[in-house]
Design a protein around this motif. Structure first.
Motif, PDB file in Angstrom:
ATOM      1  N   PRO A  78      56.722  18.462 -15.621  1.00  0.00           N
ATOM      2  CA  PRO A  78      57.404  19.760 -15.775  1.00  0.00           C
ATOM      3  C   PRO A  78      56.484  20.844 -16.327  1.00  0.00           C
ATOM      4  CG  PRO A  78      58.086  18.233 -17.503  1.00  0.00           C
ATOM      5  CD  PRO A  78      57.302  17.433 -16.512  1.00  0.00           C
ATOM      6  N   TRP A  79      55.391  20.460 -16.969  1.00  0.00           N
ATOM      7  CA  TRP A  79      54.481  21.439 -17.571  1.00  0.00           C
ATOM      8  C   TRP A  79      53.385  21.898 -16.608  1.00  0.00           C
ATOM      9  CZ3 TRP A  79      49.530  19.496 -17.663  1.00  0.00           C
ATOM     10  CH2 TRP A  79      49.398  18.102 -17.608  1.00  0.00           C
ATOM     11  N   GLN A  80      53.403  21.372 -15.387  1.00  0.00           N
ATOM     12  CA  GLN A  80      52.354  21.711 -14.424  1.00  0.00           C
ATOM     13  C   GLN A  80      52.936  21.926 -13.037  1.00  0.00           C
ATOM     14  OE1 GLN A  80      48.448  19.523 -14.336  1.00  0.00           O
ATOM     15  NE2 GLN A  80      49.195  18.815 -12.349  1.00  0.00           N
ATOM     16  N   VAL A  81      52.404  22.903 -12.323  1.00  0.00           N
ATOM     17  CA  VAL A  81      52.759  23.098 -10.920  1.00  0.00           C
ATOM     18  C   VAL A  81      51.494  22.954 -10.076  1.00  0.00           C
ATOM     19  CG1 VAL A  81      54.762  24.568 -11.320  1.00  0.00           C
ATOM     20  CG2 VAL A  81      52.495  25.604 -11.157  1.00  0.00           C
ATOM     21  N   ASN A  82      51.654  22.345  -8.912  1.00  0.00           N
ATOM     22  CA  ASN A  82      50.544  22.241  -7.969  1.00  0.00           C
ATOM     23  C   ASN A  82      50.582  23.409  -7.000  1.00  0.00           C
ATOM     24  OD1 ASN A  82      49.834  19.844  -9.158  1.00  0.00           O
ATOM     25  ND2 ASN A  82      50.671  18.545  -7.535  1.00  0.00           N
ATOM     26  N   ARG A  83      49.414  23.935  -6.692  1.00  0.00           N
ATOM     27  CA  ARG A  83      49.319  25.027  -5.735  1.00  0.00           C
ATOM     28  C   ARG A  83      48.290  24.655  -4.674  1.00  0.00           C
ATOM     29  NH1 ARG A  83      47.164  31.252  -6.694  1.00  0.00           N
ATOM     30  NH2 ARG A  83      47.518  31.936  -4.540  1.00  0.00           N
ATOM     31  N   PHE A  84      48.553  25.043  -3.434  1.00  0.00           N
ATOM     32  CA  PHE A  84      47.714  24.699  -2.294  1.00  0.00           C
ATOM     33  C   PHE A  84      47.292  25.985  -1.581  1.00  0.00           C
ATOM     34  CE2 PHE A  84      50.772  21.400  -3.247  1.00  0.00           C
ATOM     35  CZ  PHE A  84      50.003  20.250  -3.321  1.00  0.00           C
ATOM     36  N   PRO A  85      46.308  26.704  -2.116  1.00  0.00           N
ATOM     37  CA  PRO A  85      45.951  28.015  -1.552  1.00  0.00           C
ATOM     38  C   PRO A  85      45.511  27.972  -0.091  1.00  0.00           C
ATOM     39  CG  PRO A  85      45.052  27.767  -3.758  1.00  0.00           C
ATOM     40  CD  PRO A  85      45.575  26.426  -3.364  1.00  0.00           C
ATOM     41  N   LEU A  86      44.830  26.907   0.328  1.00  0.00           N
ATOM     42  CA  LEU A  86      44.387  26.840   1.724  1.00  0.00           C
ATOM     43  C   LEU A  86      45.586  26.732   2.661  1.00  0.00           C
ATOM     44  CD1 LEU A  86      41.334  24.410   1.385  1.00  0.00           C
ATOM     45  CD2 LEU A  86      41.278  26.914   1.579  1.00  0.00           C
ATOM     46  N   VAL A  87      46.603  25.999   2.251  1.00  0.00           N
ATOM     47  CA  VAL A  87      47.832  25.906   3.050  1.00  0.00           C
ATOM     48  C   VAL A  87      48.521  27.258   3.087  1.00  0.00           C
ATOM     49  CG1 VAL A  87      50.106  24.839   3.198  1.00  0.00           C
ATOM     50  CG2 VAL A  87      48.124  23.451   2.584  1.00  0.00           C
ATOM     51  N   GLU A  88      48.572  27.931   1.950  1.00  0.00           N
ATOM     52  CA  GLU A  88      49.183  29.266   1.896  1.00  0.00           C
ATOM     53  C   GLU A  88      48.537  30.209   2.906  1.00  0.00           C
ATOM     54  OE1 GLU A  88      48.808  30.740  -2.053  1.00  0.00           O
ATOM     55  OE2 GLU A  88      49.692  28.950  -2.960  1.00  0.00           O
ATOM     56  N   MET A  89      47.212  30.094   3.043  1.00  0.00           N
ATOM     57  CA  MET A  89      46.474  30.995   3.943  1.00  0.00           C
ATOM     58  C   MET A  89      46.393  30.461   5.367  1.00  0.00           C
ATOM     59  SD  MET A  89      43.371  32.277   1.427  1.00  0.00           S
ATOM     60  CE  MET A  89      42.880  30.640   0.901  1.00  0.00           C
ATOM     61  N   GLY A  90      46.984  29.281   5.605  1.00  0.00           N
ATOM     62  CA  GLY A  90      46.951  28.703   6.949  1.00  0.00           C
ATOM     63  C   GLY A  90      45.570  28.243   7.369  1.00  0.00           C
ATOM     64  N   MET A  91      44.702  27.907   6.417  1.00  0.00           N
ATOM     65  CA  MET A  91      43.327  27.519   6.726  1.00  0.00           C
ATOM     66  C   MET A  91      43.214  26.012   6.953  1.00  0.00           C
ATOM     67  SD  MET A  91      40.922  29.860   4.227  1.00  0.00           S
ATOM     68  CE  MET A  91      39.431  29.080   4.892  1.00  0.00           C
ATOM     69  N   THR A  92      42.618  25.638   8.073  1.00  0.00           N
ATOM     70  CA  THR A  92      42.359  24.247   8.387  1.00  0.00           C
ATOM     71  C   THR A  92      40.959  23.867   7.890  1.00  0.00           C
ATOM     72  OG1 THR A  92      41.344  24.769  10.524  1.00  0.00           O
ATOM     73  CG2 THR A  92      43.750  24.452  10.478  1.00  0.00           C
ATOM     74  N   ARG A  93      40.637  22.607   7.997  1.00  0.00           N
ATOM     75  CA  ARG A  93      39.300  22.150   7.604  1.00  0.00           C
ATOM     76  C   ARG A  93      38.232  22.866   8.434  1.00  0.00           C
ATOM     77  NH1 ARG A  93      35.286  18.298   8.494  1.00  0.00           N
ATOM     78  NH2 ARG A  93      34.515  17.257   6.593  1.00  0.00           N
ATOM     79  N   ARG A  94      38.511  23.055   9.710  1.00  0.00           N
ATOM     80  CA  ARG A  94      37.551  23.768  10.564  1.00  0.00           C
ATOM     81  C   ARG A  94      37.392  25.215  10.116  1.00  0.00           C
ATOM     82  NH1 ARG A  94      38.127  23.066  16.935  1.00  0.00           N
ATOM     83  NH2 ARG A  94      37.577  20.959  16.220  1.00  0.00           N
ATOM     84  N   ASP A  95      38.488  25.834   9.711  1.00  0.00           N
ATOM     85  CA  ASP A  95      38.407  27.200   9.179  1.00  0.00           C
ATOM     86  C   ASP A  95      37.525  27.242   7.933  1.00  0.00           C
ATOM     87  OD1 ASP A  95      40.128  28.271  11.124  1.00  0.00           O
ATOM     88  OD2 ASP A  95      41.909  27.789   9.923  1.00  0.00           O
ATOM     89  N   CYS A  96      37.649  26.212   7.103  1.00  0.00           N
ATOM     90  CA  CYS A  96      36.815  26.143   5.898  1.00  0.00           C
ATOM     91  C   CYS A  96      35.337  26.078   6.265  1.00  0.00           C
ATOM     92  CB  CYS A  96      37.196  24.925   5.060  1.00  0.00           C
ATOM     93  SG  CYS A  96      38.817  25.016   4.282  1.00  0.00           S
ATOM     94  N   LEU A  97      35.010  25.245   7.233  1.00  0.00           N
ATOM     95  CA  LEU A  97      33.615  25.134   7.663  1.00  0.00           C
ATOM     96  C   LEU A  97      33.105  26.459   8.228  1.00  0.00           C
ATOM     97  CD1 LEU A  97      33.768  21.605   9.332  1.00  0.00           C
ATOM     98  CD2 LEU A  97      32.454  22.218   7.285  1.00  0.00           C
ATOM     99  N   ARG A  98      33.961  27.156   8.962  1.00  0.00           N
ATOM    100  CA  ARG A  98      33.570  28.462   9.501  1.00  0.00           C
ATOM    101  C   ARG A  98      33.360  29.473   8.384  1.00  0.00           C
ATOM    102  NH1 ARG A  98      38.162  28.358  14.257  1.00  0.00           N
ATOM    103  NH2 ARG A  98      36.969  27.189  15.835  1.00  0.00           N
ATOM    104  N   TRP A  99      34.228  29.445   7.361  1.00  0.00           N
ATOM    105  CA  TRP A  99      34.076  30.372   6.229  1.00  0.00           C
ATOM    106  C   TRP A  99      32.762  30.103   5.507  1.00  0.00           C
ATOM    107  CZ3 TRP A  99      33.197  30.479   1.082  1.00  0.00           C
ATOM    108  CH2 TRP A  99      33.470  31.684   0.416  1.00  0.00           C
TER     109      TRP A  99
END
Length: 281
Positions: free
Chosen positions: A167-188
């Motif tokens: 309850p004291w922690q929330v997980n956040r997934f910024p790459l999912v929020e931005m719709g970025m795939t692993r390939r997008d990461c490599l391109r960035w």
């Protein structure tokens, strides 16, 4: 931002933002994007959980990330034991942190050992460090979120997302929020002049694909020889475990396994399981 996976609506109680750094493609991209101001707010720190059995290239990459003028926030390294040493002790009958190795019974039946390594050697030591940083180690936990943990799971790996059970922690997934795939990461990374990070996973992880085993054999002979040696060592000896134990899914000695991939053979790979959450990102 992906509307299906927005960040927590109320972040007013958050006092610490932590990036879980596996030192693979996704978490490296996320850390560097934060450094560039491409995602925010800026994390207060990153934490790398060291199992003690990563390839040499991962440790070199981690050292670069921690070097001056790369990231504007500190990278803490935590550890709760060496997974390789644990396997050696386990094969001698001692307690061990089990990995998802493969087993073959005397009758030829193939099974898989329950995985404890991700929780005990990744999640637990990171959580312990986070509690220390936020000042609640040994104290009663708050009943509202005070920590936001960033996890580098990409949009093509949504099935690996897990919400925090604390309850004291929330997980956040910024790459999912931005719709970025692993390939997008490599391109960035390429657009911004960064090399592709090495694959982050333990040298002897049974989740390795045949192509990764083959790459290790061809490009990192020291790691390959180490994995072969450990694979031979762990065949028997584990308490309360019948049958033989193998690192390769074929239940053959690693240096005898056929490392041609299913794609090489013109087949569809239906074995898509892998470490989730904290490993390999």
């Amino acid at each position: 931002m992906n509307a299906l996976f927005p960040p927590p609506a109320d972040t007013s109680t958050i006092k610490l933002r932590v990036l879980s750094l596996g030192a693979g493609v996704q978490s490296t991209t996320l850390a560097l994007m934060a450094a560039h101001g491409a995602v925010g707010p800026m994390p207060d720190c990153a934490i790398f959980a060291d199992t003690g059995w990563e390839p040499r290239a991962v440790y070199e990459h981690l050292a670069w990330l921690r070097s001056p003028n790369v990231l504007p926030f500190p990278v803490h390294i935590v550890s709760d034991g060496n997974i390789r040493d644990g396997l050696v002790k386990g094969a001698q009958g001692d307690r061990w942190v089990s990995i998802p190795a493969f087993t073959r019974s005397a009758s030829g039946k193939v099974g898989m050992i329950r995985r404890q390594c991700t929780k005990e050697l990744k999640i637990v030591p990171i959580r312990r460090k986070v509690r220390e940083l936020i000042g609640i180690a040994g104290k009663r936990s708050p009943n509202h979120p005070v920590v936001e943990q960033w996890i580098g799971i990409s949009f093509d790996e949504i099935v690996r997302m897990k919400m925090s059970m604390e309850p004291w922690q929330v997980n956040r997934f910024p790459l999912v929020e931005m719709g970025m795939t692993r390939r997008d990461c490599l391109r960035w990374l390429e657009r911004n002049g960064y090399p592709a990070p090495p694959k982050s996973s333990c040298i002897g992880c049974p989740y390795h694909s045949d192509s990764l085993w083959r790459q290790m054999h061809e490009e990192d002979p020291d790691a390959w020889d180490d994995a072969v040696a450990i694979d031979r060592l762990i065949r028997t000896g584990f308490r309360n475990l019948r049958g033989e134990v193998f690192l390769h899914r074929s239940c053959l000695p690693l240096d005898e396994a056929d490392l041609d991939t299913l794609a090489d053979k013109g087949q569809l790979d239906l074995f898509a399981d892998e470490c989730d959450g904290m490993c390999g990102v």
